[in-house]
Motif scaffolding. Structure first.
Motif, PDB file in Angstrom:
ATOM      1  N   ALA A 213      44.165  86.319  54.891  1.00  0.00           N
ATOM      2  CA  ALA A 213      44.514  87.478  54.033  1.00  0.00           C
ATOM      3  C   ALA A 213      45.791  87.463  53.744  1.00  0.00           C
ATOM      4  CB  ALA A 213      44.327  88.757  54.884  1.00  0.00           C
ATOM      5  N   ASP A 217      47.817  87.357  49.827  1.00  0.00           N
ATOM      6  CA  ASP A 217      49.024  88.236  49.633  1.00  0.00           C
ATOM      7  C   ASP A 217      50.265  87.286  49.150  1.00  0.00           C
ATOM      8  OD1 ASP A 217      47.814  90.561  49.994  1.00  0.00           O
ATOM      9  OD2 ASP A 217      48.637  90.783  51.887  1.00  0.00           O
ATOM     10  N   ASP A 269      43.613  95.840  44.530  1.00  0.00           N
ATOM     11  CA  ASP A 269      43.140  95.867  45.711  1.00  0.00           C
ATOM     12  C   ASP A 269      41.805  95.376  45.760  1.00  0.00           C
ATOM     13  OD1 ASP A 269      45.432  97.163  46.954  1.00  0.00           O
ATOM     14  OD2 ASP A 269      44.714  99.130  46.708  1.00  0.00           O
ATOM     15  N   ARG A 272      41.988  91.777  46.110  1.00  0.00           N
ATOM     16  CA  ARG A 272      42.437  91.236  47.539  1.00  0.00           C
ATOM     17  C   ARG A 272      41.012  91.271  48.214  1.00  0.00           C
ATOM     18  NH1 ARG A 272      46.843  94.669  46.834  1.00  0.00           N
ATOM     19  NH2 ARG A 272      48.968  93.430  46.948  1.00  0.00           N
ATOM     20  N   THR A 276      39.561  87.642  49.543  1.00  0.00           N
ATOM     21  CA  THR A 276      39.608  87.281  50.992  1.00  0.00           C
ATOM     22  C   THR A 276      38.192  87.093  51.404  1.00  0.00           C
ATOM     23  OG1 THR A 276      39.973  89.417  51.394  1.00  0.00           O
ATOM     24  CG2 THR A 276      41.841  88.348  51.357  1.00  0.00           C
TER      25      THR A 276
END
Length: 322
Positions: A213, A217, A269, A272, A276
């Motif tokens: 994660a 980012d 979002d 992400r 991930t």
């Protein structure tokens, strides 16, 4: 004294610390690094593939990085051919080849050998892709479960690349892909011995998930979306190419194709979450393959002294640092 191996390897799931460990090794022993990574071969795919920096590549020779345009294909047979040549060349320079990466199919091809499966058929692949666009990959996974239950049982329902290949083999040959896979554990002709494979594996899977994660980012902060926009702007690439199927790139590409290149905070979002999750699935598959190699030298990458253990293992294989 025992002979120094011509090559050793450092493998592990994504985000397990392979790059940092390989650079620590290179600072102490006369090695040259051969990348075992299906994304690093492509130019222009730097951030999303966590490619070694220019400074790292200046410190120690790296091979099989930036050798192809993303429009081109590179497979396990290509990797074995190139690696056999490079191991010989590096040995001739009085150095040891250090194979580093997480593309386990490449490691398998080098260690075990390649099964004599049918060649790719572009027309068959396009038909499979068309069905996937219409019905989705889970539906094709269900189809594979009827045709080749052994292979389907080990593939997640959205593993597009492997589902496509398995269905292609069935259509081209009339045989399931599992029937071509020999179950060999080692090819005696391989320049890499299984006991010379150092494997970084976490005791705590949550530790790896947190690093995955954080890495995603960090990629976003470093300009990963701009990198994908640049690739999309070329106009000659698509998610049907192996390069654009790489984890992270595929998820970003699909969101941009559906919603435009400027992603909203909500879509960011989503990216992400998708990116991930896909990377965690990749890590799970990587660990499954590594655990099928009982002779590997396992080091817990989440241990406080993991790097010390890696260097101690390399010293056992190559002798004391110069």
């Amino acid at each position: 004294m025992k002979p120094i191996p011509r090559c050793i390897a450092l493998a592990g799931p994504t985000a397990s610390g392979k790059s940092a460990a390989s650079m620590a090794i290179a600072q102490r022993w006369p090695v040259e690094i051969i990348s075992v990574d299906s994304a690093l071969v492509y130019c222009g795919m730097d951030i999303g593939s966590a490619k070694p920096s220019a400074a790292e590549r200046a410190l120690v020779p790296h091979h099989l990085i930036d050798i192809l345009d993303p429009l081109q294909s590179y497979n396990a047979a290509d990797f074995v051919r190139d690696t056999l040549r490079l191991v010989d060349e590096i040995a001739a320079r009085g150095r040891t080849a250090l194979l580093v990466g997480g593309t386990m199919l490449y490691f398998k091809a080098l260690l075990v050998g390649l099964d004599d499966m049918p060649q790719a058929d572009a027309a068959v692949r396009e038909r499979i892709e068309a069905r996937a666009r219409e019905h989705g990959w889970p539906a094709l996974h269900a189809e594979l479960a009827r045709l080749d239950p052994t292979t389907a049982a080990r593939l997640p329902p959205n593993d597009a690349q492997r589902i496509q290949r398995a269905l292609e083999v069935v259509e081209v040959s009339g045989r399931p892909i599992s029937s071509f896979q020999t179950g060999r554990t080692h090819n005696p002709a391989s320049p890499l011995a299984p006991e010379h494979l150092i494997s970084l594996e976490p005791h705590d899977r949550a530790w790896l998930h947190a690093r995955i994660a954080q890495r995603f980012d960090d990629m976003l902060a470093a300009g990963f979306l701009d990198e994908v926009r640049t690739l999309r702007a070329r106009g000659d690439l698509s998610t049907e190419l192996p390069s654009m199927r790489c984890v992270g790139y595929r998820q970003a590409w699909d969101l941009m194709a559906a919603h435009g290149d400027a992603l909203t905070p909500e879509l960011l979002d989503d990216l992400r979450t998708l990116g991930t999750a896909a990377t965690r699935q990749l890590g799970k598959r990587q660990l499954t393959w590594l655990r099928s190699m009982p002779q590997r030298r396992v080091i817990a990458c989440d241990a406080p002294d993991a790097l010390v253990q890696v260097l101690h293992t390399v010293e056992h294989l190559l002798g004391p640092p110069a």
